[in-house]
Design a protein around this motif. Structure first.
Motif, PDB file in Angstrom:
ATOM      1  N   ASP A 180      47.162  32.208  42.040  1.00 56.49           N
ATOM      2  CA  ASP A 180      46.446  30.936  40.909  1.00 56.49           C
ATOM      3  C   ASP A 180      45.417  30.602  41.101  1.00 56.49           C
ATOM      4  O   ASP A 180      44.902  29.440  40.701  1.00 56.49           O
ATOM      5  CB  ASP A 180      47.498  31.034  39.008  1.00 56.49           C
ATOM      6  CG  ASP A 180      48.050  32.423  38.555  1.00 56.49           C
ATOM      7  OD1 ASP A 180      47.172  33.274  38.798  1.00 56.49           O
ATOM      8  OD2 ASP A 180      48.638  31.881  38.300  1.00 56.49           O
ATOM      9  N   GLU A 212      38.828  30.955  43.746  1.00 57.67           N
ATOM     10  CA  GLU A 212      38.579  32.276  43.986  1.00 57.67           C
ATOM     11  C   GLU A 212      39.537  33.007  44.180  1.00 57.67           C
ATOM     12  O   GLU A 212      39.165  34.490  43.364  1.00 57.67           O
ATOM     13  CB  GLU A 212      37.433  32.551  45.057  1.00 57.67           C
ATOM     14  CG  GLU A 212      36.129  31.339  44.886  1.00 57.67           C
ATOM     15  CD  GLU A 212      35.441  31.919  45.277  1.00 57.67           C
ATOM     16  OE1 GLU A 212      34.920  33.231  46.511  1.00 57.67           O
ATOM     17  OE2 GLU A 212      34.138  31.267  46.278  1.00 57.67           O
ATOM     18  N   MET A 214      43.510  34.930  42.881  1.00 59.94           N
ATOM     19  CA  MET A 214      44.274  35.542  41.867  1.00 59.94           C
ATOM     20  C   MET A 214      45.731  35.321  43.064  1.00 59.94           C
ATOM     21  O   MET A 214      46.610  34.717  43.148  1.00 59.94           O
ATOM     22  CB  MET A 214      44.145  36.867  41.800  1.00 59.94           C
ATOM     23  CG  MET A 214      45.337  36.997  40.496  1.00 59.94           C
ATOM     24  SD  MET A 214      45.851  35.606  39.316  1.00 59.94           S
ATOM     25  CE  MET A 214      43.654  36.316  38.474  1.00 59.94           C
ATOM     26  N   ASP A 227      43.636  39.318  47.337  1.00 60.78           N
ATOM     27  CA  ASP A 227      43.152  39.308  46.094  1.00 60.78           C
ATOM     28  C   ASP A 227      42.414  38.327  45.296  1.00 60.78           C
ATOM     29  O   ASP A 227      43.004  37.093  44.693  1.00 60.78           O
ATOM     30  CB  ASP A 227      44.546  40.389  44.903  1.00 60.78           C
ATOM     31  CG  ASP A 227      43.929  40.501  43.234  1.00 60.78           C
ATOM     32  OD1 ASP A 227      43.978  41.967  44.223  1.00 60.78           O
ATOM     33  OD2 ASP A 227      44.013  40.628  42.411  1.00 60.78           O
ATOM     34  N   LYS A 228      41.221  38.685  44.987  1.00 58.38           N
ATOM     35  CA  LYS A 228      40.270  38.006  43.923  1.00 58.38           C
ATOM     36  C   LYS A 228      40.551  38.241  42.729  1.00 58.38           C
ATOM     37  O   LYS A 228      40.686  39.223  41.952  1.00 58.38           O
ATOM     38  CB  LYS A 228      38.845  38.000  44.906  1.00 58.38           C
ATOM     39  CG  LYS A 228      38.864  37.822  46.369  1.00 58.38           C
ATOM     40  CD  LYS A 228      36.835  37.473  46.361  1.00 58.38           C
ATOM     41  CE  LYS A 228      36.608  39.083  45.904  1.00 58.38           C
ATOM     42  NZ  LYS A 228      34.805  39.201  46.715  1.00 58.38           N
ATOM     43  N   ARG A 229      39.853  36.936  42.269  1.00 60.31           N
ATOM     44  CA  ARG A 229      40.315  37.297  40.254  1.00 60.31           C
ATOM     45  C   ARG A 229      39.378  37.874  39.947  1.00 60.31           C
ATOM     46  O   ARG A 229      38.854  38.522  38.936  1.00 60.31           O
ATOM     47  CB  ARG A 229      38.883  35.521  40.155  1.00 60.31           C
ATOM     48  CG  ARG A 229      40.263  34.300  40.140  1.00 60.31           C
ATOM     49  CD  ARG A 229      40.220  33.143  40.149  1.00 60.31           C
ATOM     50  NE  ARG A 229      41.164  32.209  40.180  1.00 60.31           N
ATOM     51  CZ  ARG A 229      42.338  31.394  39.379  1.00 60.31           C
ATOM     52  NH1 ARG A 229      42.210  32.886  37.655  1.00 60.31           N
ATOM     53  NH2 ARG A 229      43.071  30.767  39.678  1.00 60.31           N
ATOM     54  N   GLN A 230      37.909  37.545  40.790  1.00 60.84           N
ATOM     55  CA  GLN A 230      36.263  38.867  40.376  1.00 60.84           C
ATOM     56  C   GLN A 230      36.576  40.133  41.349  1.00 60.84           C
ATOM     57  O   GLN A 230      36.514  39.823  42.481  1.00 60.84           O
ATOM     58  CB  GLN A 230      35.482  38.307  40.407  1.00 60.84           C
ATOM     59  CG  GLN A 230      35.259  37.106  39.054  1.00 60.84           C
ATOM     60  CD  GLN A 230      35.840  36.925  37.334  1.00 60.84           C
ATOM     61  OE1 GLN A 230      35.423  38.504  37.471  1.00 60.84           O
ATOM     62  NE2 GLN A 230      36.553  36.334  37.289  1.00 60.84           N
ATOM     63  N   ASP A 231      37.439  41.190  41.068  1.00 59.95           N
ATOM     64  CA  ASP A 231      37.453  42.280  41.735  1.00 59.95           C
ATOM     65  C   ASP A 231      36.169  43.545  41.970  1.00 59.95           C
ATOM     66  O   ASP A 231      35.132  43.095  40.613  1.00 59.95           O
ATOM     67  CB  ASP A 231      38.583  43.117  42.152  1.00 59.95           C
ATOM     68  CG  ASP A 231      39.711  42.285  42.615  1.00 59.95           C
ATOM     69  OD1 ASP A 231      39.751  41.707  43.370  1.00 59.95           O
ATOM     70  OD2 ASP A 231      40.722  42.768  41.616  1.00 59.95           O
ATOM     71  N   ASP A 232      35.245  43.316  42.263  1.00 59.11           N
ATOM     72  CA  ASP A 232      34.235  44.632  42.916  1.00 59.11           C
ATOM     73  C   ASP A 232      35.009  46.198  42.567  1.00 59.11           C
ATOM     74  O   ASP A 232      34.761  46.819  43.303  1.00 59.11           O
ATOM     75  CB  ASP A 232      33.721  44.235  44.254  1.00 59.11           C
ATOM     76  CG  ASP A 232      33.668  42.854  44.313  1.00 59.11           C
ATOM     77  OD1 ASP A 232      32.671  41.738  43.372  1.00 59.11           O
ATOM     78  OD2 ASP A 232      32.936  42.415  45.764  1.00 59.11           O
ATOM     79  N   GLN A 233      35.274  46.299  41.642  1.00 59.90           N
ATOM     80  CA  GLN A 233      35.318  47.341  40.959  1.00 59.90           C
ATOM     81  C   GLN A 233      34.470  48.578  40.307  1.00 59.90           C
ATOM     82  O   GLN A 233      34.272  47.755  39.218  1.00 59.90           O
ATOM     83  CB  GLN A 233      37.271  47.334  40.042  1.00 59.90           C
ATOM     84  CG  GLN A 233      38.692  46.466  40.960  1.00 59.90           C
ATOM     85  CD  GLN A 233      38.715  47.666  42.041  1.00 59.90           C
ATOM     86  OE1 GLN A 233      38.124  49.011  42.152  1.00 59.90           O
ATOM     87  NE2 GLN A 233      39.558  47.662  42.942  1.00 59.90           N
ATOM     88  N   ARG A 234      34.227  48.936  41.034  1.00 61.33           N
ATOM     89  CA  ARG A 234      32.997  49.699  39.945  1.00 61.33           C
ATOM     90  C   ARG A 234      33.432  50.889  39.445  1.00 61.33           C
ATOM     91  O   ARG A 234      33.085  50.660  37.485  1.00 61.33           O
ATOM     92  CB  ARG A 234      31.909  50.430  40.920  1.00 61.33           C
ATOM     93  CG  ARG A 234      31.446  49.990  42.166  1.00 61.33           C
ATOM     94  CD  ARG A 234      30.813  50.494  42.499  1.00 61.33           C
ATOM     95  NE  ARG A 234      29.828  49.617  43.474  1.00 61.33           N
ATOM     96  CZ  ARG A 234      28.608  50.104  44.713  1.00 61.33           C
ATOM     97  NH1 ARG A 234      28.394  51.531  44.553  1.00 61.33           N
ATOM     98  NH2 ARG A 234      27.494  49.314  45.281  1.00 61.33           N
TER      99      ARG A 234
END
Length: 245
Positions: A180, A212, A214, A227-234
Motif C-alpha cells: 500500500d 505509486e 500497491m 503491482d502499481k496502484r494505477q494499472d494500465d489495463q485497457r
C-alpha cells in the motif's frame, strides 16, 4: 431533538464503544489463528461472548454487571484453553477426537452414526477436496473442528517431481517490500537490500516513487514483482453481469 433523547443516544453510543473495546481486548487474549480451526466448544463460547457484549450495548440498565460477566466468561474460557493445552484428557473431553469415516474405500457406518454424520455431509466435504469417487480414498478422517482430512490411494495420488526423479529448486515464500505504498524496511534488511536498490529497481519499470505501488514482492530467485496502484489495463474482465445489458 430533546435533550433527554440526545443523552440517551449518547449513552447507547458509549455503551456500544465499551462493548466493542471489550470484545477487541478479549479477542486479542483468546486469539485463534483462523475461525475454521475452532472447535464446537470454542465456537459456542464465541457466540455467548458476543451475546453478552450485545446486551451491554443495548440494555438500559447498569452495564457494569454485564461487563463483569463478560470478562468472567472470557477468563473461564482462557482457563479452559490453558488446561486443554496442558492435559490431553481435558482436550479430548472438550475438543473431541479424530474419527475415521472411510477406510480402504469403505464407509464406516457405525462411526458415521455415532457422530451423527450424514452421507451427504461426507460427499460434500469430499467434493471440496476434489474427490468424487469414494473408492479412490484410502482414509478419510473427521477432525475435531469438523473438517475432513483425506488420504487418496497411492495409485490415485497426483504424480510429483520426486516420483519422476525430476530435480527441483527451493521456492520458499516471497518477501513483501512495499505494501500500500509503504516500504517494509525490515524485509529489505532481511534480504540484505536497501531503499536505494529498491528505488533503482522501481525506476527501471518507470515508477518514480514507492507511493505509486500497491504491492511489491521479492521471491527467493531474486525476481521483483510490482503491482502499481494505477494499472494500465485497457480491458478489465468482469465476472458479474453488466447492468447495462
Amino acid at each position: 431533538m430533546p435533550l433527554t433523547d440526545a443523552l440517551l443516544y449518547l449513552q447507547m453510543a458509549l455503551r456500544a464503544v465499551i462493548a466493542f473495546l471489550a470484545i477487541l481486548l478479549i479477542a486479542r487474549i483468546l486469539e485463534k489463528e483462523h475461525v475454521g480451526e475452532l472447535s464446537l466448544y470454542e465456537y459456542l463460547t464465541g457466540i455467548a461472548i458476543g451475546v453478552i457484549a450485545g446486551r451491554i450495548a443495548t440494555t438500559m440498565q447498569n452495564p457494569l454487571p454485564l461487563l463483569l460477566a463478560l470478562f468472567v466468561f472470557a477468563a473461564l474460557t482462557y482457563l479452559v484453553r490453558y488446561f486443554t493445552l496442558k492435559s490431553r484428557a481435558v482436550r479430548k473431553l472438550l475438543a473431541g477426537e479424530p474419527a475415521v469415516v472411510i477406510q480402504n474405500g469403505k464407509i464406516m457406518e457405525r462411526t458415521m452414526r455415532r457422530m451423527h454424520y450424514s452421507t451427504d455431509d461426507l460427499l460434500m466435504q469430499l467434493r471440496t477436496k476434489g474427490v468424487f469417487n469414494i473408492s479412490d480414498v484410502e482414509f478419510a478422517v473427521v477432525e475435531p473442528n469438523g473438517r475432513l482430512s483425506v488420504l487418496l490411494k497411492s495409485q490415485k495420488m497426483p504424480v510429483t517431481r520426486e516420483d519422476m526423479q525430476i530435480p527441483s529448486q527451493y521456492r520458499g515464500i516471497s518477501s513483501e517490500l512495499i505494501v500500500d505504498g509503504e516500504v517494509i524496511y525490515q524485509n529489505l534488511r532481511q534480504n540484505n537490500l536497501d531503499e536505494a536498490w529498491l528505488i533503482s529497481e522501481l525506476a527501471k519499470q518507470g515508477i518514480k516513487s514507492p507511493r505509486e505501488v500497491m504491492l511489491a514482492g521479492l521471491d527467493t530467485q531474486g525476481n521483483l514483482y510490482v503491482d502499481k496502484r494505477q494499472d494500465d489495463q485497457r480491458h478489465v474482465v468482469q465476472v458479474r453481469d453488466d447492468p447495462g445489458e
